[in-house]
Design a protein around this motif. Structure first.
Motif, mmCIF file in Angstrom:
data_model
loop_
_atom_site.group_PDB
_atom_site.id
_atom_site.type_symbol
_atom_site.label_atom_id
_atom_site.label_comp_id
_atom_site.label_asym_id
_atom_site.label_seq_id
_atom_site.Cartn_x
_atom_site.Cartn_y
_atom_site.Cartn_z
ATOM 1 N N PHE A 73 53.288 56.049 26.685
ATOM 2 C CA PHE A 73 52.270 55.192 26.069
ATOM 3 C C PHE A 73 52.119 55.498 24.581
ATOM 4 C CE2 PHE A 73 49.182 54.008 29.816
ATOM 5 C CZ PHE A 73 50.071 53.036 30.237
ATOM 6 N N GLY A 74 51.585 54.504 23.862
ATOM 7 C CA GLY A 74 51.190 54.732 22.470
ATOM 8 C C GLY A 74 52.347 54.735 21.496
ATOM 9 N N GLU A 98 40.910 51.429 27.164
ATOM 10 C CA GLU A 98 40.513 50.945 28.498
ATOM 11 C C GLU A 98 41.621 50.112 29.144
ATOM 12 O OE1 GLU A 98 37.996 51.936 30.130
ATOM 13 O OE2 GLU A 98 36.729 52.829 28.581
ATOM 14 N N MET A 99 42.335 49.309 28.349
ATOM 15 C CA MET A 99 43.418 48.492 28.923
ATOM 16 C C MET A 99 44.525 49.395 29.481
ATOM 17 S SD MET A 99 42.632 45.327 28.793
ATOM 18 C CE MET A 99 40.905 45.726 28.934
ATOM 19 N N HIS A 100 44.837 50.451 28.741
ATOM 20 C CA HIS A 100 45.857 51.394 29.222
ATOM 21 C C HIS A 100 45.375 52.112 30.492
ATOM 22 C CE1 HIS A 100 47.688 50.814 25.233
ATOM 23 N NE2 HIS A 100 48.762 51.410 25.696
ATOM 24 N N VAL A 101 44.087 52.493 30.504
ATOM 25 C CA VAL A 101 43.556 53.221 31.671
ATOM 26 C C VAL A 101 43.616 52.328 32.917
ATOM 27 C CG1 VAL A 101 41.447 54.208 32.672
ATOM 28 C CG2 VAL A 101 42.126 54.805 30.331
ATOM 29 N N ARG A 102 43.320 51.048 32.754
ATOM 30 C CA ARG A 102 43.373 50.148 33.907
ATOM 31 C C ARG A 102 44.803 50.040 34.453
ATOM 32 N NH1 ARG A 102 39.115 45.135 33.358
ATOM 33 N NH2 ARG A 102 37.270 46.396 32.945
ATOM 34 N N VAL A 103 45.775 50.032 33.551
ATOM 35 C CA VAL A 103 47.172 49.968 33.997
ATOM 36 C C VAL A 103 47.539 51.262 34.739
ATOM 37 C CG1 VAL A 103 49.578 49.784 33.233
ATOM 38 C CG2 VAL A 103 47.821 48.326 32.194
ATOM 39 N N LEU A 104 47.102 52.382 34.183
ATOM 40 C CA LEU A 104 47.365 53.663 34.871
ATOM 41 C C LEU A 104 46.790 53.628 36.286
ATOM 42 C CD1 LEU A 104 46.511 56.360 32.137
ATOM 43 C CD2 LEU A 104 48.777 55.620 32.891
ATOM 44 N N ALA A 105 45.554 53.156 36.392
ATOM 45 C CA ALA A 105 44.871 53.185 37.695
ATOM 46 C C ALA A 105 45.581 52.307 38.723
ATOM 47 C CB ALA A 105 43.420 52.743 37.524
ATOM 48 N N ARG A 106 46.277 51.265 38.244
ATOM 49 C CA ARG A 106 46.979 50.381 39.193
ATOM 50 C C ARG A 106 48.299 50.988 39.681
ATOM 51 N NH1 ARG A 106 44.698 46.069 36.380
ATOM 52 N NH2 ARG A 106 46.242 46.058 34.736
ATOM 53 N N HIS A 107 48.917 51.841 38.871
ATOM 54 C CA HIS A 107 50.286 52.264 39.200
ATOM 55 C C HIS A 107 50.449 53.748 39.511
ATOM 56 C CE1 HIS A 107 52.000 48.323 38.255
ATOM 57 N NE2 HIS A 107 51.075 48.269 37.306
ATOM 58 N N VAL A 108 49.423 54.543 39.217
ATOM 59 C CA VAL A 108 49.528 55.990 39.481
ATOM 60 C C VAL A 108 48.545 56.337 40.589
ATOM 61 C CG1 VAL A 108 49.213 58.299 38.514
ATOM 62 C CG2 VAL A 108 50.241 56.488 37.110
ATOM 63 N N HIS A 109 49.036 57.097 41.574
ATOM 64 C CA HIS A 109 48.222 57.386 42.755
ATOM 65 C C HIS A 109 48.034 58.889 42.917
ATOM 66 C CE1 HIS A 109 48.883 53.184 43.488
ATOM 67 N NE2 HIS A 109 50.185 53.386 43.447
ATOM 68 N N ALA A 121 53.101 43.023 32.510
ATOM 69 C CA ALA A 121 53.174 43.047 31.036
ATOM 70 C C ALA A 121 51.905 42.447 30.477
ATOM 71 C CB ALA A 121 54.382 42.251 30.560
ATOM 72 N N ARG A 122 51.372 43.083 29.459
ATOM 73 C CA ARG A 122 50.167 42.558 28.808
ATOM 74 C C ARG A 122 50.030 43.211 27.439
ATOM 75 N NH1 ARG A 122 46.270 42.132 31.905
ATOM 76 N NH2 ARG A 122 47.379 42.465 33.842
ATOM 77 N N GLY A 123 49.122 42.688 26.654
ATOM 78 C CA GLY A 123 48.824 43.313 25.368
ATOM 79 C C GLY A 123 47.615 44.214 25.520
ATOM 80 N N ALA A 124 47.388 45.022 24.494
ATOM 81 C CA ALA A 124 46.138 45.787 24.434
ATOM 82 C C ALA A 124 45.494 45.508 23.094
ATOM 83 C CB ALA A 124 46.412 47.276 24.592
ATOM 84 N N ASN A 125 44.371 44.998 23.108
ATOM 85 C CA ASN A 125 43.474 44.441 22.075
ATOM 86 C C ASN A 125 43.932 43.081 21.592
ATOM 87 O OD1 ASN A 125 44.845 46.783 20.103
ATOM 88 N ND2 ASN A 125 43.147 47.463 21.319
ATOM 89 N N PHE A 126 43.123 42.110 21.858
ATOM 90 C CA PHE A 126 43.416 40.740 21.407
ATOM 91 C C PHE A 126 42.223 40.264 20.571
ATOM 92 C CE2 PHE A 126 43.362 36.100 22.657
ATOM 93 C CZ PHE A 126 44.306 35.725 21.731
#
Ligand SMILES: C[S@@+](CC[C@H](N)C(=O)[O-])C[C@H]1O[C@@H](n2cnc3c(N)ncnc32)[C@H](O)[C@@H]1O
Length: 284
Positions: free
Chosen positions: A128-129, A40-51, A229-234
Motif C-alpha cells: 500500500f501507499g 479509511e478506504m484502505h482499511v475497508r479493503v484490508l478488512a474485506r480481504h485479510v482474515h 479496484a477503486r480510488g482513495a479520496n475523490f
C-alpha cells in the motif's frame, strides 16, 4: 524509460528519502480530511480481504498505520520496508498501540527482491501507499515478488499513486513549476508518469504515477485477475477544509461520506481522479 540511468530505480535514494521523511510518515494519514478518507478506504479493503490467522507480508509498511489495523484484524504479520528508520518507527508505533503481538518479524527489505521468503510463504501480501510507484522501472519485479511469495489464489493488495488525481490535488504546484520553466520535467511526467528530477531536485520524491488504463494493463501483463479496484479520496480532495473535524463532530455524516466515497470510487471515471488507486489482485 530508455537508457537514462537518472530515471531508474535507486534503492539507496528511496531508503534515504523515507529515512529522513521519518515521523511525517506516521502523521501523513491523519493530516487532512482527505488523508483520513484515504486511510479509511484502505482499511475497508484490508478488512474485506485479510482474515484472522492469515500470515501476511506487509511490504513498504512505513510507520505502521496499516500494520496496527492488520494486527487488529488478527493477521500474523511480517513487516518489511526498505527504510531502516521506517522499520524502527513501525516497531515503536505498533508496540505503543499494543499491537506488537500481531507481528512475527520486522525486516529491512527491498520489495524488488524478496528472495529471503520462499514462494507461497504468505496467505496475502500488501503493498500500500505507492510501493509499486516508488519501484519506478523495477515495478514489474516488485509485483512479481509479491505474487510469488503469496500462496496461489491468495490476494495481493496494492495501492499506487495516481497521475490525474495527483494533478488535481497539486494543481497550484504544477502551475508554479510551469511558471519556473520546468517544462521538460512536466512534459516527462505527463507523457511517462515518471516524476524523477534528479538534476533539479536531487533529494526529491521520485515515483511513477499511474493512469488507470496503464495500471490495469500492467496488472493484466502479470496474469492477475483484478478482484477489486477503486480510488482513495475523490470528492474529499477538493473539500478538505469543509470536512475538517467532521469525523469527531458528526460521526454519522463522516460514515455517510466514507460510504459514498467507497461506492463512487469503484467507478472507472473516479479511479483516475483519486490520489491513490487501490487494486486487489490474484494470480490467474
Ligand atoms: C508513502 S509510504 C507508505 C507507507 C504505508 N504502506 C502506507 O500506505 O501508509 C511508502 C513506504 O514504502 C517504502 N518503500 C518504498 N520502496 C520500497 C521498496 N522497494 N521495498 C520496500 N519498501 C519500500 C518506503 O520506505 C516507505 O516507508
Amino acid at each position: 524509460m530508455g537508457d537514462d540511468v537518472s530515471k531508474l530505480y535507486d534503492p539507496r535514494h528511496i531508503a534515504e528519502y523515507f529515512d529522513s521523511y521519518g515521523e511525517r510518515e506516521w502523521d501523513r494519514l491523519v493530516s487532512t480530511a482527505y488523508d483520513r478518507v484515504n486511510f479509511e478506504m484502505h482499511v475497508r479493503v484490508l478488512a474485506r480481504h485479510v482474515h484472522a490467522g492469515d500470515r501476511v507480508l506487509e511490504a513498504g509498511a512505513g510507520a505502521g498505520r496499516f500494520t496496527i489495523e492488520l494486527a487488529r484484524l488478527g493477521a500474523s504479520l511480517t513487516v518489511a520496508d526498505i527504510s531502516p528508520e521506517q522499520v524502527r518507527l513501525n516497531e515503536a508505533n505498533t508496540r505503543a498501540a499494543g499491537a506488537a503481538d500481531g507481528v512475527e518479524a520486522w525486516a529491512v527489505a527491498d520489495a524488488c527482491d524478496l528472495s529471503r521468503y520462499p514462494a507461497g510463504s504468505f496467505d496475502a501480501a500488501i503493498g500500500f501507499g505507492g510501493l509499486l510507484s516508488y519501484a519506478l522501472d523495477r515495478r514489474d519485479d516488485a509485483l512479481e515478488e509479491l505474487l510469488r511469495v503469496t500462496k496461489p489464489g491468495g490476494p495481493v493488495l496494492l495501492s499506487v499513486i495516481a497521475l490525474l488525481g495527483g494533478y488535481r490535488l497539486f494543481l497550484p504546484a504544477v502551475l508554479a513549476m510551469a511558471a519556473k520553466g520546468a517544462a521538460e520535467a512536466l512534459a516527462t511526467l505527463r507523457v511517462t508518469g515518471d516524476q524523477v528530477t534528479r538534476d533539479v531536485e536531487p533529494g526529491g520524491h521520485f515515483c511513477h504515477m499511474f493512469r488507470w488504463t496503464e495500471f490495469e494493463a500492467f496488472l493484466h501483463d502479470h496474469r492477475c485477475e483484478v478482484a477489486e479496484a477503486r480510488g482513495a479520496n475523490f470528492a474529499s480532495v477538493q473539500n478538505a477544509t469543509a470536512l475538517e473535524g467532521v469525523w469527531e463532530s458528526a460521526p454519522e455524516q463522516w460514515k455517510y461520506l466514507l460510504d459514498l466515497e467507497e461506492d463512487f470510487t469503484a467507478e472507472p471515471g473516479a479511479i483516475d481522479s483519486a490520489t491513490h488507486m487501490i487494486a486487489v489482485v490474484r494470480r490467474d
